[in-house]
Design a protein around this motif. Structure first.
Motif, PDB file in Angstrom:
ATOM      1  N   LEU A  79       7.046   1.012  -1.460  1.00 25.43           N
ATOM      2  CA  LEU A  79       5.838   1.843  -1.471  1.00 25.43           C
ATOM      3  C   LEU A  79       5.119   1.707  -0.139  1.00 25.43           C
ATOM      4  CD1 LEU A  79       3.780   3.598  -3.110  1.00 25.43           C
ATOM      5  CD2 LEU A  79       2.668   1.444  -3.732  1.00 25.43           C
ATOM      6  N   LYS A  80       4.917   2.830   0.554  1.00 28.52           N
ATOM      7  CA  LYS A  80       4.142   2.780   1.796  1.00 28.52           C
ATOM      8  C   LYS A  80       3.410   4.097   2.025  1.00 28.52           C
ATOM      9  CE  LYS A  80       7.952   3.956   4.962  1.00 28.52           C
ATOM     10  NZ  LYS A  80       9.180   3.855   4.177  1.00 28.52           N
ATOM     11  N   ARG A  81       2.272   3.971   2.665  1.00 29.52           N
ATOM     12  CA  ARG A  81       1.488   5.170   2.963  1.00 29.52           C
ATOM     13  C   ARG A  81       2.061   5.845   4.198  1.00 29.52           C
ATOM     14  NH1 ARG A  81      -4.929   6.261   3.271  1.00 29.52           N
ATOM     15  NH2 ARG A  81      -4.697   8.460   3.782  1.00 29.52           N
ATOM     16  N   GLU A 114      -3.859  11.931   0.577  1.00 27.25           N
ATOM     17  CA  GLU A 114      -3.034  10.741   0.800  1.00 27.25           C
ATOM     18  C   GLU A 114      -1.596  11.076   0.434  1.00 27.25           C
ATOM     19  OE1 GLU A 114      -4.304   7.438  -1.556  1.00 27.25           O
ATOM     20  OE2 GLU A 114      -6.308   7.421  -0.665  1.00 27.25           O
ATOM     21  N   TRP A 152       2.033   9.006  -0.245  1.00 30.04           N
ATOM     22  CA  TRP A 152       2.700   7.710  -0.387  1.00 30.04           C
ATOM     23  C   TRP A 152       4.177   7.942  -0.640  1.00 30.04           C
ATOM     24  CZ3 TRP A 152      -0.113   3.072  -0.139  1.00 30.04           C
ATOM     25  CH2 TRP A 152      -1.518   3.228  -0.149  1.00 30.04           C
TER      26      TRP A 152
END
Lengths: 130, 342
Positions: B29-31, B39, B41
């Motif tokens: 999981l990363k932005r 946003e 992700w």
């Protein structure tokens, strides 16, 4: 009278510090934002160099174009009104010359690398050498 | 799940467990960067059974900032955007498959999960990297064909979208401009120019318009366009609007002589559009919408400053975009008084 270094020299030194020394030590978003910050300082530096004379010239052109006096902002607002209500139109070569000159000054300060600015500069240069 | 230490990741994993049959957890999981209003992700779902490659299903969470949908007037809610993406994908357009729309019980706010499609969205790489050299000459035609398919969808495809013919759009942008209270004589000239030329059309001429079809919202691979993203600006409007917006000079990224996204000629876009069953391209109207689009982006730059000045985002990046309004002024002057439409 203020002492040396000038504001322009200080800004140039800080932008240089950000690019040459800070950015190589930074990563990812922080490095990106450091570049944005350096570019923003360049805008301020160019504004200090260019705007005093360019604003005075813009002010004088507006007085002539509108046949009225007032602050630079008030005259720009009056110009906007006359453009929106059709009193002044793109058929008026003095108006078009004024808008172009004013916009070119903004770009010389804000975005001197912008493609359409570079092209307009080249056109102006070609026109004066003809 | 290995993500329990992070409450956000825990909530994503919990929502996924209910949404994806066979899901056993999430990873990576990363932005992702980009997208000032939303946003994004990226993560992988670990799956039992046939889903995904090597047991991993690559997904994206598109979410309102911190889950809070601020409801900007001309942008769709996440829920309605998901419905538009589903309608587009259902009509055979290259749009990501929507897997799940967040519900209040998920505790993640407003957003949805969709498939993650690999590829490039950064204009500078698409326009300069060798990997895309073979794709570049094809992109304008492909964009035309995609828009032709999109514009077959009408108001009935996704009920409840705003209907926005030109006078409505122009009125909205003008209200926004006036709210910023800073004089731009070139914008005033452009408003007048547009008002004098606003085309009249019947309600039946209006179709589903993407509204933000340009670099950044197109996923490109070495073979061409893989997916169209960011449907939050979708509305019912003039199809010529989408054909013009991609040619606004700010989206050419320096390649001023390649009007379509910096990679192609307008005639290639139009030919692709008409060959794929799009209606006959009205070039005067596309030019009209290019002036409108340029003005709209200029006022968007003013809006970036307004967001900075309000204190909502004090970043230098946000402030600096305010100083890009002048780019659109020189483009508007070229379009209106010079030879900006070649």
């Amino acid at each position: 009278m203020q002492d040396q270094p000038s504001a322009i020299e200080i800004l140039a030194a800080v932008a240089d510090f950000l690019r040459q020394h800070a950015m190589p030590q930074l990563q990812g978003h922080t490095a990106f934002h450091a570049r944005v910050a350096a570019n923003a300082l360049d805008i301020v530096r160019r504004e200090l160099e260019i705007a005093p004379q360019a604003n005075a010239e813009e002010h004088q052109r507006l007085r002539t174009l509108l046949g009225a006096d007032g602050s630079l902002e008030a005259l720009n607002e009056a110009l906007c009104e006359q453009l929106e209500n059709g009193t002044l139109t793109a058929q008026n070569p003095d108006l078009v010359a004024h808008l172009r000159r004013t916009t070119m000054t903004k770009l010389a300060i804000d975005q001197p690398a912008y493609s359409a600015y570079r092209r307009a500069l080249a056109e102006d240069k070609a026109a004066t050498s003809e | 799940m290995g993500t329990d230490a992070d409450p956000f990741a825990g909530l994503v994993g919990k929502a996924i467990a209910g949404a994806i049959p066979g899901a056993t957890g999430i990873a990576n999981l990363k932005r992702l960067s980009g997208g000032a209003n939303k946003e994004t992700w990226s993560f992988d779902v670990r799956c039992d059974g046939a889903q995904g490659k090597n047991g991993l299903l690559p997904l994206v969470l598109r979410r309102a900032p911190r889950g809070v949908d601020v409801g900007r007037s001309n942008l769709l809610s996440l829920e309605r955007e998901a419905a538009v993406v589903q309608a587009a994908a259902g009509a055979g357009l290259p749009a990501p498959r929507v897997r799940y729309v967040l519900q209040p019980d998920d505790g993640l706010g407003h957003g949805f999960f969709m498939d993650r499609i690999e590829g490039e969205t950064l204009a500078r790489r698409i326009l300069r990297d060798e990997a895309f050299a073979a794709a570049r000459p094809l992109l304008a035609g492909q964009c035309g064909a995609i828009l032709a398919r999109l514009h077959r969808l009408t108001a009935s495809a996704v009920p409840g979208l705003r209907v926005a013919p030109i006078l409505t759009e122009l009125g909205n942008v003008r209200t926004l401009y006036r709210s910023y209270r800073h004089p731009h004589p070139v914008f005033a000239l452009a408003f007048r120019w547009l008002a004098e030329r606003a085309p009249a059309y019947a309600q039946t001429d209006l179709v589903l318009v993407h509204g933000d079809f340009r670099h950044g919202n197109l996923i490109i691979g070495p073979e061409g366009v893989r997916a169209v993203l960011d449907w939050e600006g979708a509305h019912i409007g003039d199809p010529m609007e989408d054909l013009a917006w991609i040619s606004v000079n700010s989206w050419r990224f320096g390649n001023i002589d390649q009007p379509v996204g910096g990679f192609g000629q307008r005639e290639d876009l139009f030919a692709g559009y008409e060959a794929a069953g799009g209606r006959t391209v009205d070039r005067d109207r596309v030019r009209f919408w290019e002036v409108y689009g340029t003005l709209r982006w200029g006022i968007g730059c003013m809006g970036m400053y307004a967001t900075f000045a309000s204190g909502a985002d004090r970043s230098v990046e946000r402030a600096a975009i305010g100083r890009r309004a002048s780019e659109t002024e020189i483009d508007l002057l070229a379009l209106i008084t010079g030879k900006g439409w070649a």
